[in-house]
Enzyme design. Structure first.
Site, PDB file in Angstrom:
ATOM      1  N   HIS A 273       0.770  -1.120   0.116  1.00 18.82           N
ATOM      2  CA  HIS A 273      -0.050   0.091  -0.067  1.00 18.82           C
ATOM      3  C   HIS A 273       0.790   1.173   0.014  1.00 18.82           C
ATOM      4  O   HIS A 273       1.959   1.119   0.583  1.00 18.82           O
ATOM      5  CB  HIS A 273      -0.946   0.006   1.118  1.00 18.82           C
ATOM      6  CG  HIS A 273      -1.879   0.848   1.184  1.00 18.82           C
ATOM      7  ND1 HIS A 273      -1.920   2.191   1.736  1.00 18.82           N
ATOM      8  CD2 HIS A 273      -3.475   1.110   0.591  1.00 18.82           C
ATOM      9  CE1 HIS A 273      -2.889   2.836   1.361  1.00 18.82           C
ATOM     10  NE2 HIS A 273      -3.533   2.413   0.697  1.00 18.82           N
TER      11      HIS A 273
ATOM     12  N   ASP B 283      -7.774  -4.884  -0.236  1.00 26.64           N
ATOM     13  CA  ASP B 283      -8.291  -5.462  -1.647  1.00 26.64           C
ATOM     14  C   ASP B 283      -8.209  -7.187  -1.507  1.00 26.64           C
ATOM     15  O   ASP B 283      -8.652  -7.946  -2.136  1.00 26.64           O
ATOM     16  CB  ASP B 283      -7.707  -5.122  -2.830  1.00 26.64           C
ATOM     17  CG  ASP B 283      -8.115  -3.697  -3.122  1.00 26.64           C
ATOM     18  OD1 ASP B 283      -9.423  -3.366  -2.902  1.00 26.64           O
ATOM     19  OD2 ASP B 283      -7.280  -2.792  -3.284  1.00 26.64           O
TER      20      ASP B 283
END
Length: 470
Positions: free
Chosen positions: A346, A405
């Site tokens: 991320h 996700d």
């Protein structure tokens, strides 16, 4: 059919195909010319200290504004260096863990309460929450004939595309769309929040009917149901769902609702809003941003990648075999050739993504209930193995964790939600954050139109008369 009419139709169709092929040939022929004048050397980015992606060299974001809405913590700065830290997410200053613990402990749905918090700044009283829920319920109905005229008559194979177009179309149904007064802006925002799930459900129904050749089912939203319940009611042809499914979907929506002003779609919304344009234009731009595979479309890529892993790894419990396939992905020998393990890493979070941590906790229980623990444990194995493999193969030492996700797509799969709805569900949640940032941008007394600089590096050339060009 009259023979002359038939022959005219065939002739027109043939001409259209010929024109298309001719256009493609022409464009292909000049693409080389385009590339000649479009390639930008990487040295310019270094020479002019360009913050590519509006990010600094250490990966931190370029400071573009201030906000009271959301805050994302993924690291700490120590002596000018980024130090990994457990991730935290705050909505209006409240830790997302505390917020979720609050409504789940009381057996309540959280979407409406969290939407109130983000839009108005404070937690609602019971009376305020009830009235807010009534407002959202009232505005769920789309304008008369909107579904027929804007969705069924122009269906799209992509639900996000249809969502963006529908948002723009709602401008035409608003009696005062360019009124930027605060009460009107808030009302426009609440109408969009209420209508997003219905637009998505109807766009999905149209997509299934016209592109997948399935029966058309359109269900009206039901009074008294939460956003999560109504969505499940609307997208299932039999309208059936369990309380557990609705509560888990509600949790997913709360986790996806806001992620700071710097995420791509919220920033897109703020850029358009800074120009003074209407809310429909700003929100449709945010939808277009979220549609991209580098943003909201990532969870679909996660599930596609895992489908390939499941098909190519014979023993999901054999870590060596899983590691061998992940190595192939990282070396661009498998997967989509990007070298990315989707769902891992991320831009801000380092040691953990709080959304993934929370969702994983609930996903494990659902996997046990659905008899899908083996698949869930494969996801855990990929999460465990990827960081060390990534460091060994790429030589990069940055901290890496699973992002939201990684588990959101698995949760949707276990709930029987088709992949083409994963990103639209993201939009149903994030519309709240977009609207909150929209209103904050419009009513920020220090606001200016957002206009960063681009360094022009094209060499100066002389104009050549048309007759002298060879």
């Amino acid at each position: 059919m009259d023979m002359n009419i038939y022959e005219s139709l065939v002739k027109a169709q043939r001409k259209a195909v010929e024109q298309y092929n001719s256009s493609v040939d022409f464009i292909q022929g000049i693409c080389g010319e385009f590339e000649k004048y479009t390639q930008i050397s990487p040295r310019y980015y270094e020479k002019y200290n360009v913050k590519r992606g509006l990010r600094n060299q250490d990966g931190t974001g370029v400071m573009a504004g201030v906000t009271l809405i959301g805050d994302v913590k993924g690291y700490v700065m120590q002596d000018g260096e980024k130090e990994p830290a457990p991730g935290q997410l705050f909505y209006r200053g409240i830790d997302i863990e505390d917020l979720i613990r609050g409504f789940t402990a009381e057996g309540r749905f959280g979407f409406e309460e969290t939407a109130y918090l983000l839009m108005f700044g404070g937690l609602p009283t019971p009376a305020e929450l009830e009235q807010f829920q009534d407002i959202l319920s009232y505005y769920r109905d789309l304008p008369p004939n909107f579904t027929e005229d804007m969705i069924l008559k122009a269906p799209s194979a992509d639900v996000m595309n249809k969502l963006a177009r529908s948002v723009l179309a709602l401008y035409s149904y608003d009696p005062d769309p360019d009124n930027n007064s605060l009460p009107v802006e808030m009302l426009q925002a609440l109408r969009l929040i209420a209508r997003f799930p219905v637009i998505v459900a109807h766009a999905f129904a149209a997509k299934q009917h016209y592109f997948d050749r399935k029966s058309l089912y359109l269900h009206r939203p039901q009074p008294g149901l939460s956003v999560a319940e109504n969505f499940l009611y609307s997208v299932r042809h039999d309208t059936q769902f369990t309380p557990e499914e609705a509560r888990l979907l509600d949790l997913c929506l709360v986790l996806h609702m806001e992620h700071g002003g710097g995420n791509n779609s919220a920033f897109a919304c703020r850029v358009l809003s800074s120009s003074g344009t209407d809310i429909y234009s700003a929100i449709s731009a945010a939808v277009g941003s979220l549609k991209g595979p580098k943003h909201g479309g990532a969870n679909q890529r996660v599930m596609k990648m895992f489908g390939e892993i499941e098909a190519n790894v014979k023993d999901w419990k054999d870590e060596d075999e899983v590691a061998a396939y992940l190595t192939r992905i990282l070396k661009k020998e498998a997967g989509d050739g990007s070298g990315l393990v989707y769902g891992m890493g991320h831009a801000i979070y380092t040691l953990s993504d709080p959304r993934a941590v929370i969702l994983k906790r609930f996903a494990k229980k659902l996997a046990a209930d659905k008899g899908m623990l083996d698949e869930f444990e494969l996801f855990e194995t990929v999460e465990k193995l990827t960081p060390d493999l990534f460091h060994a193969i790429t030589g990069q030492e940055k901290a890496m964790c699973a992002n939201v996700d990684m588990y959101s797509g698995l949760v949707y799969k276990m709930m029987g939600i088709p992949p083409e709805l994963y990103t639209p569900l993201f939009a149903i949640a994030r519309i709240v954050g977009w609207c909150a940032h929209r209103v904050e941008e419009i009513y920020n007394p220090y606001g200016r139109i957002i206009r960063p600089a681009y360094k022009a590096v094209a060499p100066r050339r002389e104009f050549v008369p048309l007759t002298e060009r060879g």
